[in-house]
Design a protein around this motif. Structure first.
Motif, PDB file in Angstrom:
ATOM      1  N   LEU A  16       0.838  -1.198   0.000  1.00 26.99           N
ATOM      2  CA  LEU A  16       0.000   0.000   0.000  1.00 26.99           C
ATOM      3  C   LEU A  16       0.878   1.255   0.000  1.00 26.99           C
ATOM      4  CD1 LEU A  16      -2.570  -1.183   2.702  1.00 26.99           C
ATOM      5  CD2 LEU A  16      -2.855  -1.251   0.217  1.00 26.99           C
ATOM      6  N   GLU A  17       1.939   1.204   0.800  1.00 22.08           N
ATOM      7  CA  GLU A  17       2.843   2.351   0.889  1.00 22.08           C
ATOM      8  C   GLU A  17       3.625   2.547  -0.405  1.00 22.08           C
ATOM      9  OE1 GLU A  17       6.746   3.397   3.460  1.00 22.08           O
ATOM     10  OE2 GLU A  17       5.013   2.680   4.603  1.00 22.08           O
ATOM     11  N   GLN A  18       4.153   1.473  -0.981  1.00 22.29           N
ATOM     12  CA  GLN A  18       4.927   1.562  -2.224  1.00 22.29           C
ATOM     13  C   GLN A  18       4.096   2.162  -3.357  1.00 22.29           C
ATOM     14  OE1 GLN A  18       6.006  -2.514  -2.880  1.00 22.29           O
ATOM     15  NE2 GLN A  18       7.874  -2.395  -1.652  1.00 22.29           N
ATOM     16  N   ARG A  19       2.838   1.801  -3.406  1.00 23.46           N
ATOM     17  CA  ARG A  19       1.964   2.296  -4.475  1.00 23.46           C
ATOM     18  C   ARG A  19       1.362   3.652  -4.144  1.00 23.46           C
ATOM     19  NH1 ARG A  19      -1.657  -2.735  -6.423  1.00 23.46           N
ATOM     20  NH2 ARG A  19      -2.779  -1.004  -7.385  1.00 23.46           N
ATOM     21  N   GLY A  20       1.607   4.132  -2.932  1.00 30.04           N
ATOM     22  CA  GLY A  20       1.092   5.441  -2.545  1.00 30.04           C
ATOM     23  C   GLY A  20      -0.418   5.469  -2.397  1.00 30.04           C
ATOM     24  N   ASP A  94      -2.875 -10.009  -9.037  1.00 34.27           N
ATOM     25  CA  ASP A  94      -3.545  -9.656 -10.291  1.00 34.27           C
ATOM     26  C   ASP A  94      -4.797  -8.824 -10.013  1.00 34.27           C
ATOM     27  OD1 ASP A  94      -1.618 -11.072 -11.738  1.00 34.27           O
ATOM     28  OD2 ASP A  94      -2.800 -12.925 -11.652  1.00 34.27           O
ATOM     29  N   ILE A  95      -5.539  -9.196  -8.996  1.00 31.37           N
ATOM     30  CA  ILE A  95      -6.754  -8.466  -8.621  1.00 31.37           C
ATOM     31  C   ILE A  95      -6.398  -7.022  -8.268  1.00 31.37           C
ATOM     32  CG2 ILE A  95      -8.599  -8.284  -6.899  1.00 31.37           C
ATOM     33  CD1 ILE A  95      -8.430 -11.401  -6.688  1.00 31.37           C
ATOM     34  N   LEU A  96      -5.313  -6.847  -7.541  1.00 32.09           N
ATOM     35  CA  LEU A  96      -4.939  -5.510  -7.066  1.00 32.09           C
ATOM     36  C   LEU A  96      -4.403  -4.607  -8.176  1.00 32.09           C
ATOM     37  CD1 LEU A  96      -3.428  -6.346  -3.575  1.00 32.09           C
ATOM     38  CD2 LEU A  96      -5.731  -5.530  -4.138  1.00 32.09           C
ATOM     39  N   ARG A  97      -4.239  -5.129  -9.374  1.00 33.15           N
ATOM     40  CA  ARG A  97      -3.892  -4.274 -10.519  1.00 33.15           C
ATOM     41  C   ARG A  97      -5.142  -3.627 -11.110  1.00 33.15           C
ATOM     42  NH1 ARG A  97      -0.656  -8.844 -12.230  1.00 33.15           N
ATOM     43  NH2 ARG A  97       1.389  -8.571 -11.308  1.00 33.15           N
ATOM     44  N   VAL A  98      -6.300  -4.223 -10.838  1.00 33.98           N
ATOM     45  CA  VAL A  98      -7.550  -3.713 -11.418  1.00 33.98           C
ATOM     46  C   VAL A  98      -8.578  -3.315 -10.365  1.00 33.98           C
ATOM     47  CG1 VAL A  98      -7.255  -5.035 -13.555  1.00 33.98           C
ATOM     48  CG2 VAL A  98      -8.538  -6.045 -11.664  1.00 33.98           C
ATOM     49  N   CYS A  99      -8.285  -3.601  -9.129  1.00 28.33           N
ATOM     50  CA  CYS A  99      -9.263  -3.369  -8.062  1.00 28.33           C
ATOM     51  C   CYS A  99      -8.532  -2.875  -6.816  1.00 28.33           C
ATOM     52  CB  CYS A  99      -9.981  -4.686  -7.773  1.00 28.33           C
ATOM     53  SG  CYS A  99     -11.436  -4.556  -6.753  1.00 28.33           S
ATOM     54  N   TYR A 149      -6.571   7.149 -13.417  1.00 28.95           N
ATOM     55  CA  TYR A 149      -5.554   6.140 -13.667  1.00 28.95           C
ATOM     56  C   TYR A 149      -5.116   6.137 -15.128  1.00 28.95           C
ATOM     57  CZ  TYR A 149      -7.382   4.928  -9.140  1.00 28.95           C
ATOM     58  OH  TYR A 149      -7.802   5.006  -7.834  1.00 28.95           O
ATOM     59  N   PRO A 150      -4.325   7.157 -15.516  1.00 27.93           N
ATOM     60  CA  PRO A 150      -3.795   7.199 -16.876  1.00 27.93           C
ATOM     61  C   PRO A 150      -2.735   6.112 -17.074  1.00 27.93           C
ATOM     62  CG  PRO A 150      -2.836   8.950 -15.569  1.00 27.93           C
ATOM     63  CD  PRO A 150      -3.879   8.283 -14.712  1.00 27.93           C
ATOM     64  N   PRO A 151      -2.254   5.930 -18.296  1.00 27.57           N
ATOM     65  CA  PRO A 151      -1.188   4.934 -18.511  1.00 27.57           C
ATOM     66  C   PRO A 151       0.014   5.234 -17.604  1.00 27.57           C
ATOM     67  CG  PRO A 151      -2.012   5.765 -20.612  1.00 27.57           C
ATOM     68  CD  PRO A 151      -2.628   6.618 -19.531  1.00 27.57           C
ATOM     69  N   GLY A 152       0.573   4.184 -17.022  1.00 28.34           N
ATOM     70  CA  GLY A 152       1.761   4.326 -16.192  1.00 28.34           C
ATOM     71  C   GLY A 152       1.542   5.070 -14.888  1.00 28.34           C
ATOM     72  N   SER A 155      -0.054   4.697  -9.010  1.00 28.25           N
ATOM     73  CA  SER A 155      -0.815   3.855  -8.075  1.00 28.25           C
ATOM     74  C   SER A 155      -0.676   2.370  -8.371  1.00 28.25           C
ATOM     75  CB  SER A 155      -2.303   4.230  -8.104  1.00 28.25           C
ATOM     76  OG  SER A 155      -2.470   5.566  -7.719  1.00 28.25           O
ATOM     77  N   GLY A 156      -0.143   2.040  -9.545  1.00 30.01           N
ATOM     78  CA  GLY A 156       0.030   0.643  -9.906  1.00 30.01           C
ATOM     79  C   GLY A 156      -1.216  -0.018 -10.457  1.00 30.01           C
ATOM     80  N   PHE A 157      -2.250   0.771 -10.717  1.00 35.16           N
ATOM     81  CA  PHE A 157      -3.453   0.214 -11.328  1.00 35.16           C
ATOM     82  C   PHE A 157      -3.289   0.205 -12.842  1.00 35.16           C
ATOM     83  CE2 PHE A 157      -5.376   1.970  -7.361  1.00 35.16           C
ATOM     84  CZ  PHE A 157      -5.763   0.762  -6.825  1.00 35.16           C
ATOM     85  N   GLN A 158      -3.965  -0.717 -13.493  1.00 36.88           N
ATOM     86  CA  GLN A 158      -3.949  -0.713 -14.947  1.00 36.88           C
ATOM     87  C   GLN A 158      -4.548   0.602 -15.436  1.00 36.88           C
ATOM     88  OE1 GLN A 158      -6.463  -3.801 -16.615  1.00 36.88           O
ATOM     89  NE2 GLN A 158      -8.237  -2.495 -16.542  1.00 36.88           N
ATOM     90  N   TYR A 159      -4.251   0.955 -16.646  1.00 33.37           N
ATOM     91  CA  TYR A 159      -4.829   2.121 -17.298  1.00 33.37           C
ATOM     92  C   TYR A 159      -6.341   1.944 -17.318  1.00 33.37           C
ATOM     93  CZ  TYR A 159      -5.930   5.037 -21.447  1.00 33.37           C
ATOM     94  OH  TYR A 159      -6.455   5.944 -22.330  1.00 33.37           O
ATOM     95  N   GLU A 160      -7.073   2.937 -16.777  1.00 32.19           N
ATOM     96  CA  GLU A 160      -8.538   2.881 -16.721  1.00 32.19           C
ATOM     97  C   GLU A 160      -9.118   4.151 -17.337  1.00 32.19           C
ATOM     98  OE1 GLU A 160     -10.020   2.027 -12.782  1.00 32.19           O
ATOM     99  OE2 GLU A 160      -9.104   0.038 -12.769  1.00 32.19           O
ATOM    100  N   PRO A 161      -9.260   4.182 -18.655  1.00 31.22           N
ATOM    101  CA  PRO A 161      -9.787   5.389 -19.294  1.00 31.22           C
ATOM    102  C   PRO A 161     -11.240   5.677 -18.945  1.00 31.22           C
ATOM    103  CG  PRO A 161      -9.581   3.606 -20.896  1.00 31.22           C
ATOM    104  CD  PRO A 161      -8.947   3.124 -19.615  1.00 31.22           C
ATOM    105  N   TRP A 162     -11.923   4.728 -18.354  1.00 33.00           N
ATOM    106  CA  TRP A 162     -13.340   4.870 -17.994  1.00 33.00           C
ATOM    107  C   TRP A 162     -13.541   5.443 -16.588  1.00 33.00           C
ATOM    108  CZ3 TRP A 162     -10.811   0.196 -18.652  1.00 33.00           C
ATOM    109  CH2 TRP A 162     -10.514  -0.491 -17.476  1.00 33.00           C
ATOM    110  N   HIS A 163     -12.505   5.501 -15.769  1.00 31.07           N
ATOM    111  CA  HIS A 163     -12.636   5.885 -14.360  1.00 31.07           C
ATOM    112  C   HIS A 163     -12.298   7.361 -14.179  1.00 31.07           C
ATOM    113  CE1 HIS A 163     -12.486   5.042  -9.947  1.00 31.07           C
ATOM    114  NE2 HIS A 163     -11.659   6.083  -9.979  1.00 31.07           N
ATOM    115  N   TRP A 164     -13.308   8.135 -13.771  1.00 25.72           N
ATOM    116  CA  TRP A 164     -13.158   9.588 -13.595  1.00 25.72           C
ATOM    117  C   TRP A 164     -13.634   9.969 -12.209  1.00 25.72           C
ATOM    118  CZ3 TRP A 164     -11.321  12.743 -17.648  1.00 25.72           C
ATOM    119  CH2 TRP A 164     -11.044  12.049 -18.828  1.00 25.72           C
ATOM    120  N   CYS A 165     -12.950  10.902 -11.576  1.00 27.12           N
ATOM    121  CA  CYS A 165     -13.308  11.294 -10.217  1.00 27.12           C
ATOM    122  C   CYS A 165     -13.527  12.806 -10.143  1.00 27.12           C
ATOM    123  CB  CYS A 165     -12.210  10.865  -9.239  1.00 27.12           C
ATOM    124  SG  CYS A 165     -12.696  10.988  -7.496  1.00 27.12           S
TER     125      CYS A 165
END
Length: 168
Positions: A16-20, A94-99, A149-152, A155-165
């Motif tokens: 959690l800390e490494q990924r901020g 793997d789950i924690l890359r998308v969730c 979650y743009p490319p790269g 946070s270590g999440f996959q690129y999520e062009p659909w997720h807006w906050c």
């Protein structure tokens, strides 16, 4: 509660800390933003709801259909999503890359939405090839939304062009 939920999946605190990843406060004041065709009720904070409605209307005036496919998600619901994925045999890393781990999802805040469009499958990276995505890139900021979650992303999440906050 979030830390104990993350611990229940044996998520190392150093990950959690490494990924901020930051704990996200679960929203307490939620309103109905819209109801999906399937009857699902999407909840947002009042300010995020107003911004979403204004953005969706502006997109529609430009011939762009924006569909809300996810909004507020409780910590308990996030825990259930991860539990279901584990039960299906998916690996936690793997789950924690998308969730996000429970307690760390922007959806807990009632300000995050996942967006789709009728011409593209939901929650697919190909969303970034749609006119809706191009419109969001050019206009979402006017309504207080940004892609989390743009490319790269750090946070270590996959690129999520659909997720807006919504940034209140």
């Amino acid at each position: 509660m979030a830390i104990s939920q993350a611990a229940s999946f044996s998520i190392p605190p150093q990950l959690l800390e490494q990924r901020g990843l930051q704990l996200q406060q679960e929203a307490t004041e939620l309103v109905l933003a819209e109801t999906g065709a399937d009857g699902w009720q999407y909840l947002l904070t009042p300010a995020a709801r107003l911004a979403w409605q204004a953005m969706k209307q502006a997109a529609s005036q430009d011939g762009i259909a924006l569909l809300m496919i996810s909004a507020f998600r409780s910590i308990a619901r996030q825990t259930g999503i991860i539990s279901d994925k584990l039960a299906q045999g998916q690996q936690l890393q793997d789950i924690l890359r998308v969730c996000a781990p429970p307690g760390y999802s922007e959806h807990h805040t009632g300000r995050a939405i996942d967006i789709a469009t009728p011409e593209d499958p939901e929650l697919e990276i190909s969303f970034d090839t749609t006119a809706a995505f191009a419109w969001l890139q050019n206009n979402a900021g006017r309504f207080g939304f940004q892609m989390s979650y743009p490319p790269g992303n750090s946070s270590g999440f996959q690129y999520e062009p659909w997720h807006w906050c919504f940034q209140s």
